[in-house]
Scaffold this active site. Structure first.
Site, PDB file in Angstrom:
ATOM      1  N   ASN A 215       0.794  -1.223   0.000  1.00 66.17           N
ATOM      2  CA  ASN A 215       0.000   0.000   0.000  1.00 66.17           C
ATOM      3  C   ASN A 215       0.827   1.273   0.000  1.00 66.17           C
ATOM      4  O   ASN A 215       0.328   2.347   0.322  1.00 66.17           O
ATOM      5  CB  ASN A 215      -0.962  -0.014   1.189  1.00 66.17           C
ATOM      6  CG  ASN A 215      -1.764  -1.298   1.253  1.00 66.17           C
ATOM      7  OD1 ASN A 215      -1.606  -2.073   2.173  1.00 66.17           O
ATOM      8  ND2 ASN A 215      -2.585  -1.557   0.252  1.00 66.17           N
TER       9      ASN A 215
ATOM     10  N   VAL B 146       1.215   6.979   0.212  1.00 63.18           N
ATOM     11  CA  VAL B 146       0.567   5.979   1.047  1.00 63.18           C
ATOM     12  C   VAL B 146      -0.892   5.827   0.658  1.00 63.18           C
ATOM     13  O   VAL B 146      -1.610   6.814   0.516  1.00 63.18           O
ATOM     14  CB  VAL B 146       0.653   6.395   2.537  1.00 63.18           C
ATOM     15  CG1 VAL B 146      -0.103   5.425   3.421  1.00 63.18           C
ATOM     16  CG2 VAL B 146       2.100   6.516   2.971  1.00 63.18           C
ATOM     17  N   CYS B 147      -1.334   4.579   0.503  1.00 63.11           N
ATOM     18  CA  CYS B 147      -2.740   4.291   0.266  1.00 63.11           C
ATOM     19  C   CYS B 147      -3.321   3.886   1.616  1.00 63.11           C
ATOM     20  O   CYS B 147      -3.185   2.744   2.040  1.00 63.11           O
ATOM     21  CB  CYS B 147      -2.896   3.146  -0.733  1.00 63.11           C
ATOM     22  SG  CYS B 147      -4.606   2.682  -1.026  1.00 63.11           S
ATOM     23  N   LEU B 148      -3.867   4.821   2.320  1.00 61.63           N
ATOM     24  CA  LEU B 148      -4.384   4.559   3.657  1.00 61.63           C
ATOM     25  C   LEU B 148      -5.767   5.166   3.760  1.00 61.63           C
ATOM     26  O   LEU B 148      -5.927   6.379   3.778  1.00 61.63           O
ATOM     27  CB  LEU B 148      -3.427   5.152   4.697  1.00 61.63           C
ATOM     28  CG  LEU B 148      -3.679   4.866   6.160  1.00 61.63           C
ATOM     29  CD1 LEU B 148      -3.745   3.369   6.425  1.00 61.63           C
ATOM     30  CD2 LEU B 148      -2.590   5.483   7.010  1.00 61.63           C
TER      31      LEU B 148
ATOM     32  N   ASP C 288      -5.762  -3.857  -2.494  1.00 59.18           N
ATOM     33  CA  ASP C 288      -5.851  -2.463  -2.935  1.00 59.18           C
ATOM     34  C   ASP C 288      -4.431  -1.892  -3.021  1.00 59.18           C
ATOM     35  O   ASP C 288      -4.068  -0.987  -2.282  1.00 59.18           O
ATOM     36  CB  ASP C 288      -6.704  -1.666  -1.939  1.00 59.18           C
ATOM     37  CG  ASP C 288      -6.932  -0.229  -2.379  1.00 59.18           C
ATOM     38  OD1 ASP C 288      -6.821   0.060  -3.589  1.00 59.18           O
ATOM     39  OD2 ASP C 288      -7.218   0.619  -1.507  1.00 59.18           O
TER      40      ASP C 288
END
Length: 183
Positions: A76, A84-86, A118
């Site tokens: 992620n 960052v994919c958060l 994801d």
């Protein structure tokens, strides 16, 4: 009711008081680096990352922008940009959260519980789903190669400022014998 600038100032002070090393990027309080240590019970343990934080004008009503400066192997996190994919930071942010939440809860949770469905790093996601042991080994290799404690001071920065230089000089002049560790 306090203004966003007061809240920004208060959250930044709270982060500093929580023993995080914070380096200001410029004169304002909107851009800074935070040294973040990998969670203990994870393959990231022992790694130290320099995280770039950018607070929007509308903070705390709008989420901070968070990015890893030194490389990290994670499904992620984009390996090249450090983005960052958060979900909590990007979509479900609330003014109830503060900067300490980001570094004590959100980022550790991200590292402890990656979401390979994801991904921003497809290779890391595929390896994690295919072979968790090999994935953990690659994470540890990246920690050894890019996230040693001395690396956070040596990572090239996008901007340099006189303020950062004077902070470093101030720190080392207080206790020249200790100073930064240089193996």
């Amino acid at each position: 009711m306090s203004s966003p600038s007061k809240r920004r100032e208060m959250d930044l002070m709270k982060l500093m008081m929580s023993d995080y090393k914070v380096e200001m990027i410029n004169d304002g309080m909107q851009e800074f680096y935070v040294h973040f240590h990998g969670p203990t019970d994870s393959p990231y343990h022992g790694g130290v990352w320099k995280i770039r934080v950018e607070l929007p004008d509308a903070y705390p009503y709008k989420s901070p922008s968070i990015g890893f400066i030194n490389k990290i192997y994670h499904p992620n996190v984009d390996e090249m940009s450090g983005s960052v994919c958060l979900d909590v930071i990007n979509q479900t942010w609330s003014p109830m959260f503060d900067l300490v939440n980001v570094f004590e809860v959100f980022l550790p949770q991200l590292l402890l519980y990656p979401n390979p469905s994801d991904p921003l790093n497809g290779e890391a996601a595929a390896l994690m789903m295919r072979d968790r042991t090999a994935y953990d080994q690659r994470v540890k290799e990246y920690c050894q190669k890019y996230a040693k404690p001395e690396d956070v001071g040596a990572v090239p920065e996008e901007k340099s400022s006189d303020e950062e230089m004077s902070d470093d000089e101030y720190d080392s002049s207080d206790d020249a014998v200790v100073g930064p560790v240089d193996p």
